[in-house]
Write a protein that holds these residues in place. Structure first.
Motif, PDB file in Angstrom:
ATOM      1  N   HIS A  84       0.836  -1.204   0.000  1.00 52.44           N
ATOM      2  CA  HIS A  84       0.000   0.000   0.000  1.00 52.44           C
ATOM      3  C   HIS A  84       0.874   1.259   0.000  1.00 52.44           C
ATOM      4  CE1 HIS A  84      -3.144   2.853   0.984  1.00 52.44           C
ATOM      5  NE2 HIS A  84      -2.402   3.252   2.008  1.00 52.44           N
ATOM      6  N   SER A  85       1.922   1.254   0.808  1.00 58.51           N
ATOM      7  CA  SER A  85       2.828   2.402   0.874  1.00 58.51           C
ATOM      8  C   SER A  85       3.495   2.663  -0.471  1.00 58.51           C
ATOM      9  CB  SER A  85       3.903   2.171   1.933  1.00 58.51           C
ATOM     10  OG  SER A  85       3.322   2.072   3.205  1.00 58.51           O
ATOM     11  N   LEU A  86       3.899   1.602  -1.155  1.00 65.51           N
ATOM     12  CA  LEU A  86       4.503   1.758  -2.474  1.00 65.51           C
ATOM     13  C   LEU A  86       3.512   2.328  -3.478  1.00 65.51           C
ATOM     14  CD1 LEU A  86       6.607  -1.530  -2.639  1.00 65.51           C
ATOM     15  CD2 LEU A  86       7.481   0.802  -2.408  1.00 65.51           C
ATOM     16  N   LEU A  87       2.285   1.848  -3.437  1.00 64.26           N
ATOM     17  CA  LEU A  87       1.255   2.384  -4.338  1.00 64.26           C
ATOM     18  C   LEU A  87       0.972   3.856  -4.042  1.00 64.26           C
ATOM     19  CD1 LEU A  87      -1.371  -0.496  -4.611  1.00 64.26           C
ATOM     20  CD2 LEU A  87       0.123   0.395  -6.413  1.00 64.26           C
ATOM     21  N   LYS A  88       0.861   4.174  -2.784  1.00 65.37           N
ATOM     22  CA  LYS A  88       0.586   5.550  -2.371  1.00 65.37           C
ATOM     23  C   LYS A  88       1.698   6.502  -2.821  1.00 65.37           C
ATOM     24  CE  LYS A  88      -0.750   8.209   1.699  1.00 65.37           C
ATOM     25  NZ  LYS A  88      -0.956   8.168   3.143  1.00 65.37           N
ATOM     26  N   ALA A  89       2.929   5.993  -2.829  1.00 62.97           N
ATOM     27  CA  ALA A  89       4.072   6.800  -3.260  1.00 62.97           C
ATOM     28  C   ALA A  89       4.226   6.821  -4.779  1.00 62.97           C
ATOM     29  CB  ALA A  89       5.350   6.266  -2.613  1.00 62.97           C
ATOM     30  N   HIS A 101       8.208  -0.745  -8.409  1.00 60.83           N
ATOM     31  CA  HIS A 101       8.669  -1.409  -7.185  1.00 60.83           C
ATOM     32  C   HIS A 101       7.547  -2.233  -6.558  1.00 60.83           C
ATOM     33  CE1 HIS A 101      11.693   1.881  -7.502  1.00 60.83           C
ATOM     34  NE2 HIS A 101      12.477   0.839  -7.307  1.00 60.83           N
ATOM     35  N   PHE A 102       6.328  -1.717  -6.595  1.00 59.64           N
ATOM     36  CA  PHE A 102       5.166  -2.467  -6.104  1.00 59.64           C
ATOM     37  C   PHE A 102       5.043  -3.794  -6.857  1.00 59.64           C
ATOM     38  CE2 PHE A 102       0.802  -3.689  -7.077  1.00 59.64           C
ATOM     39  CZ  PHE A 102       0.288  -3.903  -5.813  1.00 59.64           C
TER      40      PHE A 102
END
Length: 123
Positions: free
Chosen positions: A87-92, A97-98
């Motif tokens: 979720h953090s990768l998607l949000k960023a 990388h996700f």
């Protein structure tokens, strides 16, 4: 009651070890959670070995299997942290990388279980 204590004890040890590995390895890469990845892959390998031995013969008792698979591996591996990190990768906006993290974790995890089962057949 004994079975609950076995899961509790195994889960506690697994959680502590997961914390130490994640703490020491997650900072290696800015967009790849190496510690979480390692504990999940190692956990897949271990549960493959444990359940392979358990299914193969009476090498492990039911209580030993419960302690090691449900307890230790359950506390050691972490789907909730894995999901949060994705979720953090998607949000960023880190879609590449996700994708790499997600696909590598799933594919290598399944391969690790297969290797663990194969290892258990060798003994």
């Amino acid at each position: 009651m004994k079975q609950l204590l076995l899961v509790f004890f195994g889960g506690g040890i697994g959680s502590i070890l997961r914390y130490l590995i994640s703490k020491n390895f997650n900072s290696y890469f800015s967009h790849f959670y190496l510690g979480t990845f390692l504990v999940n892959i190692i956990g897949c390998l271990l549960i493959g070995i444990i359940l392979g031995f358990s299914l193969k013969s009476n090498y492990l008792t039911q209580n030993q299997t419960l302690l090691l698979s449900t307890g230790f591996c359950g506390g050691f591996t972490t789907f909730s942290t894995f999901a949060f990190e994705k979720h953090s990768l998607l949000k960023a906006g880190e879609l590449m990388h996700f994708s790499i993290y997600t696909i590598a974790s799933i594919v290598i995890g399944v391969v690790a279980i297969a290797i663990g089962l194969w290892i258990s057949k060798l003994f």
